[in-house]
Motif scaffolding. Structure first.
Motif, short mmCIF file in Angstrom:
data_model
loop_
_atom_site.label_atom_id
_atom_site.label_comp_id
_atom_site.label_asym_id
_atom_site.label_seq_id
_atom_site.Cartn_x
_atom_site.Cartn_y
_atom_site.Cartn_z
N VAL A 14 0.84 -1.20 0.00
CA VAL A 14 0.00 0.00 0.00
C VAL A 14 0.87 1.25 0.00
O VAL A 14 0.61 2.23 -0.72
CB VAL A 14 -0.95 0.00 1.22
CG1 VAL A 14 -1.62 1.35 1.40
CG2 VAL A 14 -2.00 -1.10 1.07
N ALA A 15 1.95 1.22 0.81
CA ALA A 15 2.84 2.38 0.90
C ALA A 15 3.41 2.74 -0.46
O ALA A 15 3.44 3.91 -0.85
CB ALA A 15 3.97 2.09 1.89
N ILE A 16 3.84 1.72 -1.20
CA ILE A 16 4.46 1.97 -2.50
C ILE A 16 3.40 2.38 -3.54
O ILE A 16 3.55 3.39 -4.22
CB ILE A 16 5.22 0.72 -2.98
CG1 ILE A 16 6.40 0.45 -2.04
CG2 ILE A 16 5.71 0.89 -4.41
CD1 ILE A 16 7.13 -0.84 -2.29
N LEU A 17 2.31 1.58 -3.60
CA LEU A 17 1.31 1.83 -4.65
C LEU A 17 0.61 3.17 -4.49
O LEU A 17 0.38 3.88 -5.46
CB LEU A 17 0.28 0.69 -4.67
CG LEU A 17 0.85 -0.64 -5.18
CD1 LEU A 17 -0.18 -1.75 -5.07
CD2 LEU A 17 1.33 -0.49 -6.63
N THR A 18 0.27 3.53 -3.23
CA THR A 18 -0.49 4.77 -3.06
C THR A 18 0.34 5.99 -3.44
O THR A 18 -0.19 6.96 -3.99
CB THR A 18 -1.00 4.92 -1.61
OG1 THR A 18 0.11 4.74 -0.72
CG2 THR A 18 -2.08 3.92 -1.31
N LYS A 19 1.65 5.95 -3.15
CA LYS A 19 2.48 7.09 -3.57
C LYS A 19 2.60 7.12 -5.10
O LYS A 19 2.56 8.19 -5.71
CB LYS A 19 3.89 7.02 -2.95
CG LYS A 19 3.98 7.54 -1.54
CD LYS A 19 3.99 9.08 -1.43
CE LYS A 19 3.99 9.47 0.04
NZ LYS A 19 3.76 10.88 0.31
N ILE A 20 2.74 5.95 -5.70
CA ILE A 20 2.86 5.92 -7.17
C ILE A 20 1.58 6.46 -7.80
O ILE A 20 1.62 7.30 -8.70
CB ILE A 20 3.15 4.49 -7.67
CG1 ILE A 20 4.54 4.04 -7.21
CG2 ILE A 20 3.06 4.43 -9.20
CD1 ILE A 20 4.94 2.65 -7.67
N ILE A 21 0.44 5.96 -7.29
CA ILE A 21 -0.83 6.40 -7.87
C ILE A 21 -1.05 7.88 -7.60
O ILE A 21 -1.31 8.66 -8.52
CB ILE A 21 -2.00 5.57 -7.28
CG1 ILE A 21 -1.86 4.11 -7.71
CG2 ILE A 21 -3.35 6.14 -7.72
CD1 ILE A 21 -2.78 3.15 -6.98
N GLY A 22 -0.91 8.29 -6.34
CA GLY A 22 -1.18 9.68 -5.98
C GLY A 22 -0.26 10.65 -6.71
O GLY A 22 -0.73 11.55 -7.42
N CYS A 23 1.03 10.46 -6.56
CA CYS A 23 1.99 11.42 -7.14
C CYS A 23 2.01 11.30 -8.67
O CYS A 23 2.12 12.31 -9.37
CB CYS A 23 3.38 11.19 -6.59
SG CYS A 23 3.47 11.42 -4.82
N GLY A 24 1.94 10.06 -9.16
CA GLY A 24 1.98 9.86 -10.61
C GLY A 24 0.79 10.53 -11.27
O GLY A 24 0.91 11.25 -12.27
N PHE A 25 -0.40 10.32 -10.68
CA PHE A 25 -1.61 10.92 -11.24
C PHE A 25 -1.53 12.44 -11.15
O PHE A 25 -1.89 13.16 -12.09
CB PHE A 25 -2.83 10.38 -10.48
CG PHE A 25 -4.14 10.82 -11.05
CD1 PHE A 25 -4.51 10.47 -12.35
CD2 PHE A 25 -5.03 11.59 -10.29
CE1 PHE A 25 -5.73 10.88 -12.88
CE2 PHE A 25 -6.25 11.99 -10.81
CZ PHE A 25 -6.60 11.65 -12.10
N GLY A 26 -1.02 12.93 -10.01
CA GLY A 26 -0.85 14.36 -9.84
C GLY A 26 0.06 14.95 -10.92
O GLY A 26 -0.25 15.99 -11.51
N ALA A 27 1.15 14.27 -11.19
CA ALA A 27 2.10 14.76 -12.20
C ALA A 27 1.46 14.75 -13.58
O ALA A 27 1.61 15.68 -14.38
CB ALA A 27 3.36 13.89 -12.19
N LYS A 28 0.72 13.67 -13.85
CA LYS A 28 0.04 13.53 -15.14
C LYS A 28 -0.95 14.68 -15.35
O LYS A 28 -1.04 15.28 -16.43
CB LYS A 28 -0.68 12.18 -15.16
CG LYS A 28 -1.05 11.65 -16.52
CD LYS A 28 0.16 11.09 -17.26
CE LYS A 28 -0.15 11.02 -18.74
NZ LYS A 28 0.40 12.06 -19.57
#
Lengths: 426, 426
Positions: free
Chosen positions: B313-327
């Motif tokens: 969860v720690a890894i995926l949520t940062k990837i999803i949150g930050c990645g989506f934010g950057a996108k």
């Protein structure tokens, strides 16, 4: 309030730092040494006046770390190679400047019967000797500042004072080591001496081992000096702890550790970092804790008399001892007087010794106030005396020996650091 | 032995400094962050393995000062002016990078019924939220080092990471402030919010007063920067103490104090001095004390499962949150992935939050080990991921915004200091 109690140690540290700094600046403005202000701050915060800051275990253990770091830094900045160059004159001045005050302090304490009715477990005799040991201390930082201001640091007398002060520190540490080890009366004198010898043998071994490992390690990695700072701190703490295991004062161990590292490369960076740790956190706690331990400022008439006489003996014995020593070494009358005046200040060194003695029961609470007053008074009077004896002297040729140069270099380093931070864009 | 007991705190500090440094160097050699080594040192010295160092009051109060100084330095090195320049993109990335992990952590903890059978006085709901709060943290120091090594720090992605990390810190502090204030269940939510608001109002007032007095004072005396260091330390400690009086975490107060001073002149010198205090004394004690508080390394199968899921969860949520934010902010797919990977590491920030929560009873002892493992694993994996996503990228045009420049300048300052110490004769 619950949070108030629980986090009071944060408040204590804040109050100690704030009050020692403010009073330190006030005393500095009055041309007095900052340590006087720091002491007063402790007295004011403590039970004698406001009773805000409690002398908790946290404070007392921090202050012990503070004094360990102070002595370690003193050792670090004593360059053994320079020591050899100080020459016979400095040695004679320092030696007589230790012996005469030692005898004077002992004589006074014995004559007035100090510590007789006390419930300390040390014999009165040992307590009398301890008063003498306190008087042997010299702190030249205030002398150096005064001479710098007068432009007289690079005179013959100025150089002699710097050299004698270093040797005085070492003789003082030897006296302290002997007397603190003797404080434990359950052990025979011979055993005490054997334990001291064993400690120093071990210390030399550790220092050699440290030197070998350290030199090897540094060769392999030249990048980050931070790790050297930490490793030397570990060495300092382990030597302090080891000293206590041998019945020797922890500050002796710390001083020896500092001496052992003092000739390493990069010592300028390392000692600057320890000075930082000291001034911004640990040493204010130490000086304030001395003030905190004074619970009662009232003195009976006997102690008032003792205070006055102690001050007189403190000043006269240094003048006689150091002045006679200088005269023996062919300094002129005027120079001998200048040197003697420069050695009067007891400063933080005497406080360190006194705090240790109080903790070990070598000194009753009743004599603590007289000693503090003596320390403060000698430290205040030194600049006054110095200005008087240097006043009329004609400009002299500059004499800059290596010792003076290294003192100036260290001072310059901190200046350079600060300059560097200003030179950036912000 | 008596002396052994009495002076054991000196030995403890020595052992903590030595072991955190040695293990820190070992982990560094393995290209892992030094904080991992420091944590392991604490676990080894503590009750879980060797049981040599006791978690005394002295150690725990020192470690609290350590975390206060860490957060103060974090605030100090956050330049508010720079913050304004970070722009919308960094804000969106950070915001989503906080919200998604917060929800993810809460959801996982709730789904697994963490903390239900616990005897903590906080509701399970609050404990679940706290797991989420821990996951919001980001520590980019390891990312910065990795990108520097890859020569990719001055890319568009590198700049975005630096900006987002600063905002992440501030959002994280807000989340921490709310949850720690709510930990005291005897107070109504409205009261809690009012107290927080009152604290921040007071904090702004103090910061303004400090700024006025400080600026005036500095004008009058330009010489010695040391006193500014001490006064800012006092300010930090008083704000930390004040925060606790308002039911707000002391580290929030320290961070706010740091922010308040961050735009003063000479902040480079001041923050360097606090970094010194931190690395040579206080922060090793803090990191080791986290390890010391782990008494039991055994986990039942439920907690093993929780650990694995928490890490995912720690890894995926940062990837999803930050990645989506950057996108959302028009970064390319590749850049979004690079930014997301750079934000995964939880490092010391999550440890600070977790330690606070444990102390306040927001977190049961059983979840402490899973969290430490999650922190260590995300911190170890970040460089691996980063190398992977940056590997194939072609050389890009250098983009150096002010933020990056100030990070580089601070690093350069320490290098200059060390150089200065070498350039002298000794």
């Amino acid at each position: 309030m619950d949070a108030f109690e629980e986090y009071s140690y944060i408040l204590f540290i804040a109050l100690i730092l704030l009050s020692t700094k403010i009073l330190g600046l006030v005393t500095k403005k009055m041309k007095l040494p900052q340590v006087v202000g720091a002491l007063c701050a402790g007295v004011i915060l403590g039970p004698a006046v406001l009773n805000i800051v409690k002398d908790t275990e946290f404070i007392s253990e921090l202050s012990e770390l503070g004094v360990i770091v102070l002595m370690f830094t003193a050792g670090l900045t004593t360059d053994i190679k320079e020591l050899k160059k100080t020459g016979k004159a400095s040695f004679v001045i320092a030696l007589l400047g230790v012996i005469v005050p030692l005898l004077g302090g002992f004589g006074l304490a014995a004559a007035m019967g100090i510590g007789k009715g006390d419930d300390l477990n040390c014999s009165p005799m040992l307590q009398h000797v301890f008063i003498g040991v306190i008087l042997t201390a010299t702190s030249v930082s205030i002398t150096v500042e005064t001479l710098k201001e007068l432009g007289k640091l690079s005179t013959r007398a100025g150089n002699a004072i710097l050299g004698a002060a270093i040797i005085d520190d070492i003789l003082g540490i030897i006296a302290l080591t002997l007397i603190t080890s003797l404080a434990d009366t359950s052990v025979h004198v011979i055993t005490v001496l054997l334990k001291i010898a064993a400690f120093f043998a071990l210390a030399i071994g550790c220092a050699a081992a440290y030197h070998i490992v350290f030199t090897k390690w540094r060769k392999r990695d030249k990048r980050d000096l931070r790790r050297h700072v930490i490793i030397s701190f570990v060495f300092c703490l382990l030597m302090a702890f080891l000293a206590e295991l041998f019945g020797v004062a922890d500050i002796t161990g710390a001083f020896v550790a500092g001496l052992a590292i003092s000739s390493e490369k990069d010592v300028k960076y390392i000692s600057n970092r320890f000075e930082t740790l000291s001034y911004m956190f640990l040493s204010p706690v130490f000086f304030a804790s001395i003030g905190l331990s004074m619970s009662n400022l009232n003195m009976n008439s006997k102690m008032v008399l003792f205070t006055v006489l102690l001050l007189a003996v403190a000043i006269l014995t240094k003048i006689i001892g150091c002045g006679f020593g200088a005269k023996l070494c062919k300094y002129s009358n005027k120079e001998s007087m200048q040197i003697a005046m420069g050695m009067i200040s007891r400063g933080e060194v005497a406080l360190i010794v006194a705090a240790k003695g109080q903790k070990l029961g070598l000194m009753g609470d009743e004599v603590f106030a007289p000693i503090i007053i003596m320390v403060v008074a000698t430290t205040i009077l030194t600049p006054v005396f110095l200005k008087f004896v240097f006043k009329s002297s004609a400009p002299e040729a500059e004499v800059k020996d290596d010792l003076l140069r290294s003192v100036e270099e260290r001072y310059q380093y901190e200046q350079d650091l600060q300059e560097l931070s200003r030179s950036g864009k912000k």
